[in-house]
Design a protein around this motif. Structure first.
Motif, PDB file in Angstrom:
ATOM      1  N   TYR A  56       0.804  -1.228   0.000  1.00  0.00           N
ATOM      2  CA  TYR A  56       0.000   0.000   0.000  1.00  0.00           C
ATOM      3  C   TYR A  56       0.832   1.271   0.000  1.00  0.00           C
ATOM      4  O   TYR A  56       0.439   2.267  -0.587  1.00  0.00           O
ATOM      5  CB  TYR A  56      -0.960   0.012   1.184  1.00  0.00           C
ATOM      6  CG  TYR A  56      -2.090  -0.938   0.979  1.00  0.00           C
ATOM      7  CD1 TYR A  56      -3.069  -0.676   0.008  1.00  0.00           C
ATOM      8  CD2 TYR A  56      -2.187  -2.111   1.708  1.00  0.00           C
ATOM      9  CE1 TYR A  56      -4.095  -1.559  -0.209  1.00  0.00           C
ATOM     10  CE2 TYR A  56      -3.217  -2.996   1.503  1.00  0.00           C
ATOM     11  CZ  TYR A  56      -4.177  -2.718   0.540  1.00  0.00           C
ATOM     12  OH  TYR A  56      -5.192  -3.582   0.319  1.00  0.00           O
ATOM     13  N   ILE A  57       1.957   1.252   0.688  1.00  0.00           N
ATOM     14  CA  ILE A  57       2.737   2.493   0.773  1.00  0.00           C
ATOM     15  C   ILE A  57       3.720   2.576  -0.388  1.00  0.00           C
ATOM     16  O   ILE A  57       3.822   3.584  -1.070  1.00  0.00           O
ATOM     17  CB  ILE A  57       3.484   2.583   2.119  1.00  0.00           C
ATOM     18  CG1 ILE A  57       2.494   2.454   3.278  1.00  0.00           C
ATOM     19  CG2 ILE A  57       4.262   3.893   2.211  1.00  0.00           C
ATOM     20  CD1 ILE A  57       1.400   3.482   3.305  1.00  0.00           C
ATOM     21  N   PHE A  58       4.431   1.465  -0.650  1.00  0.00           N
ATOM     22  CA  PHE A  58       5.443   1.506  -1.705  1.00  0.00           C
ATOM     23  C   PHE A  58       4.904   0.990  -3.039  1.00  0.00           C
ATOM     24  O   PHE A  58       5.637   0.870  -4.013  1.00  0.00           O
ATOM     25  CB  PHE A  58       6.694   0.745  -1.263  1.00  0.00           C
ATOM     26  CG  PHE A  58       7.330   1.354  -0.046  1.00  0.00           C
ATOM     27  CD1 PHE A  58       8.076   2.515  -0.156  1.00  0.00           C
ATOM     28  CD2 PHE A  58       7.136   0.805   1.213  1.00  0.00           C
ATOM     29  CE1 PHE A  58       8.635   3.105   0.969  1.00  0.00           C
ATOM     30  CE2 PHE A  58       7.687   1.391   2.341  1.00  0.00           C
ATOM     31  CZ  PHE A  58       8.441   2.549   2.221  1.00  0.00           C
ATOM     32  N   ASN A  59       3.596   0.655  -3.048  1.00  0.00           N
ATOM     33  CA  ASN A  59       2.914   0.322  -4.290  1.00  0.00           C
ATOM     34  C   ASN A  59       3.560  -0.846  -5.035  1.00  0.00           C
ATOM     35  O   ASN A  59       3.597  -0.858  -6.263  1.00  0.00           O
ATOM     36  CB  ASN A  59       2.884   1.565  -5.193  1.00  0.00           C
ATOM     37  CG  ASN A  59       1.549   1.668  -5.906  1.00  0.00           C
ATOM     38  OD1 ASN A  59       0.684   0.814  -5.714  1.00  0.00           O
ATOM     39  ND2 ASN A  59       1.379   2.682  -6.725  1.00  0.00           N
ATOM     40  N   LYS A  61       2.915  -3.941  -6.260  1.00  0.00           N
ATOM     41  CA  LYS A  61       1.662  -4.670  -6.412  1.00  0.00           C
ATOM     42  C   LYS A  61       1.819  -6.175  -6.425  1.00  0.00           C
ATOM     43  O   LYS A  61       0.897  -6.909  -6.120  1.00  0.00           O
ATOM     44  CB  LYS A  61       0.966  -4.225  -7.698  1.00  0.00           C
ATOM     45  CG  LYS A  61       0.453  -2.800  -7.618  1.00  0.00           C
ATOM     46  CD  LYS A  61      -0.639  -2.571  -8.643  1.00  0.00           C
ATOM     47  CE  LYS A  61      -1.132  -1.142  -8.625  1.00  0.00           C
ATOM     48  NZ  LYS A  61      -0.288  -0.254  -9.455  1.00  0.00           N
ATOM     49  N   TRP A  67       3.674   7.090   0.285  1.00  0.00           N
ATOM     50  CA  TRP A  67       2.445   6.597  -0.345  1.00  0.00           C
ATOM     51  C   TRP A  67       2.066   7.497  -1.521  1.00  0.00           C
ATOM     52  O   TRP A  67       1.785   7.037  -2.613  1.00  0.00           O
ATOM     53  CB  TRP A  67       1.314   6.558   0.691  1.00  0.00           C
ATOM     54  CG  TRP A  67      -0.051   6.430   0.074  1.00  0.00           C
ATOM     55  CD1 TRP A  67      -0.586   5.325  -0.508  1.00  0.00           C
ATOM     56  CD2 TRP A  67      -1.036   7.456  -0.041  1.00  0.00           C
ATOM     57  NE1 TRP A  67      -1.838   5.589  -0.981  1.00  0.00           N
ATOM     58  CE2 TRP A  67      -2.147   6.892  -0.709  1.00  0.00           C
ATOM     59  CE3 TRP A  67      -1.097   8.800   0.356  1.00  0.00           C
ATOM     60  CZ2 TRP A  67      -3.303   7.622  -0.982  1.00  0.00           C
ATOM     61  CZ3 TRP A  67      -2.237   9.513   0.092  1.00  0.00           C
ATOM     62  CH2 TRP A  67      -3.321   8.932  -0.575  1.00  0.00           C
ATOM     63  N   CYS A  69       4.717   7.193  -4.446  1.00  0.00           N
ATOM     64  CA  CYS A  69       4.626   5.927  -5.172  1.00  0.00           C
ATOM     65  C   CYS A  69       3.352   5.866  -6.011  1.00  0.00           C
ATOM     66  O   CYS A  69       3.339   5.349  -7.126  1.00  0.00           O
ATOM     67  CB  CYS A  69       4.672   4.748  -4.209  1.00  0.00           C
ATOM     68  SG  CYS A  69       6.260   4.602  -3.390  1.00  0.00           S
ATOM     69  N   LYS A  70       2.269   6.413  -5.464  1.00  0.00           N
ATOM     70  CA  LYS A  70       1.001   6.396  -6.193  1.00  0.00           C
ATOM     71  C   LYS A  70       1.115   7.284  -7.431  1.00  0.00           C
ATOM     72  O   LYS A  70       0.718   6.927  -8.529  1.00  0.00           O
ATOM     73  CB  LYS A  70      -0.115   6.912  -5.270  1.00  0.00           C
ATOM     74  CG  LYS A  70      -1.516   6.645  -5.792  1.00  0.00           C
ATOM     75  CD  LYS A  70      -2.555   7.187  -4.831  1.00  0.00           C
ATOM     76  CE  LYS A  70      -2.539   8.687  -4.838  1.00  0.00           C
ATOM     77  NZ  LYS A  70      -3.856   9.321  -4.882  1.00  0.00           N
ATOM     78  N   ASP A 119       3.172   5.817 -10.192  1.00  0.00           N
ATOM     79  CA  ASP A 119       2.377   4.805 -10.886  1.00  0.00           C
ATOM     80  C   ASP A 119       1.443   5.456 -11.902  1.00  0.00           C
ATOM     81  O   ASP A 119       1.316   5.009 -13.038  1.00  0.00           O
ATOM     82  CB  ASP A 119       1.571   4.036  -9.844  1.00  0.00           C
ATOM     83  CG  ASP A 119       1.433   2.586 -10.237  1.00  0.00           C
ATOM     84  OD1 ASP A 119       2.433   2.030 -10.726  1.00  0.00           O
ATOM     85  OD2 ASP A 119       0.334   2.038 -10.061  1.00  0.00           O
TER      86      ASP A 119
END
Lengths: 395, 259
Positions: free
Chosen positions: A75-78, A80, B244, B247-248, B251
């Motif tokens: 969730y934080i460092f994405n 997946k 967060w 990184c989001k 992406d």
């Protein structure tokens, strides 16, 4: 997959052993709560904390460290690709905390007063911090796993949406609480500079406990993936596992540097090689639980092999349990001028708590969607292309 | 004001009247004795023995000595047990006593672990045990009396009074009779100071005292870690939210680029 898991049976030759261990633990519990801790344990006035604290509580909390580590990665460092192992990691962490609380109920002299922690504040106590972290983080873990339960009972509506909306704040709260809790278990021993052996006593104890919890969290997730793959006929995602292995190398390196650096600065490195019980136990802990898995994981062949990853993660887990036992029991014996070895009843309760955790995991996998159903079998020794994951709900 | 007790080990004659007085005042049951090669009795401090006189034989500068050392809770100025207790069941009274309130206790025994003198004892035989230890006769002191042990001491080895007066007495005695006493008031500096002070003619390490204790109060060691919690929480909250977001965003940017 779904059908596969529904077919999990709760009574098999293997689980019968677990049920029997729980039964034995229940009988011992009855004995402990009628006859007292003196009759059931080998604890004494000079040695008030023993195996239940060292293994069930200190090791139990560290072994649950996979929950916040993987939640942070996803969730934080994405990152997946780790989504596939998020739910089992959260479930393990939650069950781990439940096990810690159950074990604590045996150990506490007045477990019926446990709620006093909520209203009687004493913020100079590390135990106060520990208590609050257990309460809050167990709640966070329960919330993090709740989508799986809500899905099951078709309560997907408003409640699920609310929890989903709070995913990120929940995960951040979970990471902060875990950081505090893991480190505070080390801080507990800061107050005994005269009792804890110099090999383990350092003002950096909280940092050591935190870093080693991340280290063992990653190992535990790997270990658990193997156990699940055997028990529940699941495919192993080697790509994910070698990613975890690389992360483990980094954390093992950080821990080794911290531990050995701190020891040499404090001048306690030499006492590890004097053939004493403490020295030998430390060499065992550090050699088998940190250095050996580090060497193994650095080898690309080992990282690419299932057996190699399994052995190295098992070593890290074993080393961590040894470390927590060393800090809370072995390292405290000489300074307390005490002798202690757990009674068979202490072993029985610890075994029952672990058996209960394993069974609870099995039950959860049977009834809830713990393993996401969209995974594909891994191709041998080839990284999987990361699938565009369906946003499976918080974890 | 805070009280203190001076134990003059050169005066104790080992009568153990203090042990009996303590049992009487606190209505503690007697204990079955066991022979352990000394005149000591009962064997150790425990849930029904709050004070005990140790008998120590040895040699100092070639001279034989036999000394009697009263042991009990030292009533630290900054007690490790009280700082360890998560629910405040142990606390320091204004009169200097470290007091235990059993109705608050949850039974975690962190106080027992934390105590540098291994004083708090447990009712191991009970299903729902409590901690037991010397109370510094808080009830008697509140009524303006001396503690039971010092009241009964026939050889004036126990001197009870205001802490400041007691400490001064200890130091005066050492200054006036440097041949009789070694130059050390045990409890003045140890773990930040204790309400019970000892003076002796024989070095304390030869009498089984723990002489390797730090002078820093033990609660300070844990407070060094605890006091950093607000910074850890604040720092992590900011850092994690930042990571967060970054990184989001990365992406999202990648996705748009791919299109």
């Amino acid at each position: 997959m779904q059908n596969n898991e529904k077919a999990i049976r709760l009574v098999t030759p293997g689980t019968i052993v677990l049920w029997l261990l729980i039964l034995l633990g229940a009988v011992v519990a009855l004995y402990r709560f009628t006859q007292g801790l003196g009759a059931s344990t080998n604890l004494n006035d000079k040695f008030p904390w023993g195996m239940w604290i060292g293994i069930d509580v200190l090791s139990g909390v560290a072994l649950a460290g996979g929950g916040f580590t993987i939640a942070a990665a996803v969730y934080i460092f994405n990152l997946k690709k780790y989504h596939a192992i998020l739910r089992p990691a959260i479930l393990t962490a939650f069950l781990g905390y439940v096990m810690v609380i159950v074990a604590l109920m045996f150990d506490l002299g007045k477990p019926h007063n446990i709620w006093h922690q909520i209203i009687m504040w004493q913020h100079h106590s590390v135990m106060f911090e520990v208590g609050w972290c257990v309460m809050l983080y167990s709640t966070v873990l329960a919330l993090e796993f709740s989508p799986a339960v809500l899905e099951k009972f078709k309560m997907g509506g408003g409640l699920l949406k609310i929890i989903k909306a709070f995913t990120i704040p929940l995960v951040i709260a979970g990471i902060i609480l875990s950081t505090l809790h893991q480190s505070s278990l080390g801080s507990l021993f800061l107050i005994v500079p005269d009792k804890l052996h110099a090999i383990w006593y350092t003002p950096l104890l909280p940092v050591m406990f935190f870093v080693s919890a991340v280290m063992v969290g990653l190992a535990m997730v790997t270990f658990e993936a193997f156990i699940s793959s055997k028990t529940f006929n699941r495919t192993l995602e080697l790509d994910i596992l070698s990613g975890l292995a690389k992360a483990q190398i980094v954390v093992l390196l950080i821990y080794s540097a911290l531990k050995l650096g701190d020891m040499s600065v404090r001048g306690s490195l030499a006492s590890a090689f004097q053939g004493t019980l403490e020295g030998n136990m430390f060499l065992l802990e550090m050699g088998l639980g940190v250095i050996l898995p580090l060497i193994l994981l650095v080898l690309p062949n080992v990282r690419a092999s299932r057996g190699g990853l399994f052995i190295s993660s098992l070593l890290v887990v074993g080393g961590l349990v040894l470390n927590r036992t060393n800090v809370s029991v072995i390292g405290m014996l000489e300074g307390s001028n005490a002798s202690y070895f757990p009674s068979w009843m202490e072993f029985a309760v610890t075994a029952a708590v672990i058996a209960g955790g394993l069974l609870a995991f099995r039950i959860a996998v049977k009834y809830f969607n713990v393993f996401p159903s969209h995974e594909k079998p891994a191709q041998h020794n080839r990284p999987n292309p990361v699938k565009n994951t369906v946003p499976v709900l918080v974890p | 004001m805070a009280k203190g007790m001076l134990v003059d080990l050169t005066k104790c004659m080992g009568c153990r009247g203090c042990q009996v007085a303590c049992k009487q005042w606190n209505q503690l049951p007697a204990e079955e004795t066991e022979c352990n090669g000394t005149y000591e009795n009962p064997p150790q401090l425990n849930w029904n023995t709050y004070t005990k006189v140790r008998f120590v034989e040895g040699q100092n500068n070639g001279n034989f000595f036999w000394r009697f050392i009263k042991t009990q809770c030292m009533h630290c100025k900054e007690p490790a047990c009280a700082s360890a207790c998560p629910v405040g069941a142990l606390y320091k009274s204004p009169e200097g006593a470290t007091i235990y309130n059993e109705s608050k206790c949850i039974g975690c025994r962190y106080c027992m672990l934390a105590c540098p003198f291994q004083v708090p004892k447990y009712e191991w035989h009970k299903a729902l045990p409590t901690i037991k230890k010397c109370t510094f006769c808080a009830d008697r002191v509140a009524a303006g009396k001396k503690t039971a042990c010092s009241q009964t001491c026939p050889s004036a080895a126990l001197d009870f009074g205001e802490y400041d007066d007691i400490l001064k007495k200890a130091e005066d005695k050492i200054t006036k009779s440097p041949d009789r006493y070694i130059n050390h008031v045990y409890g003045k500096e140890e773990v930040g100071g204790t309400s019970w002070l000892y003076i002796s003619g024989v070095p304390f390490d030869k009498l089984g005292f723990n002489t390797s204790l730090p002078n820093k109060p033990l609660p300070h060691y844990t407070w060094q870690a605890l006091s950093k919690i607000p910074y850890v929480v604040g720092g992590l909250a900011v850092a994690l939210t930042g990571f967060w977001f970054i990184c989001k965003r990365r992406d999202e940017v990648q996705k748009t680029d791919n299109k």
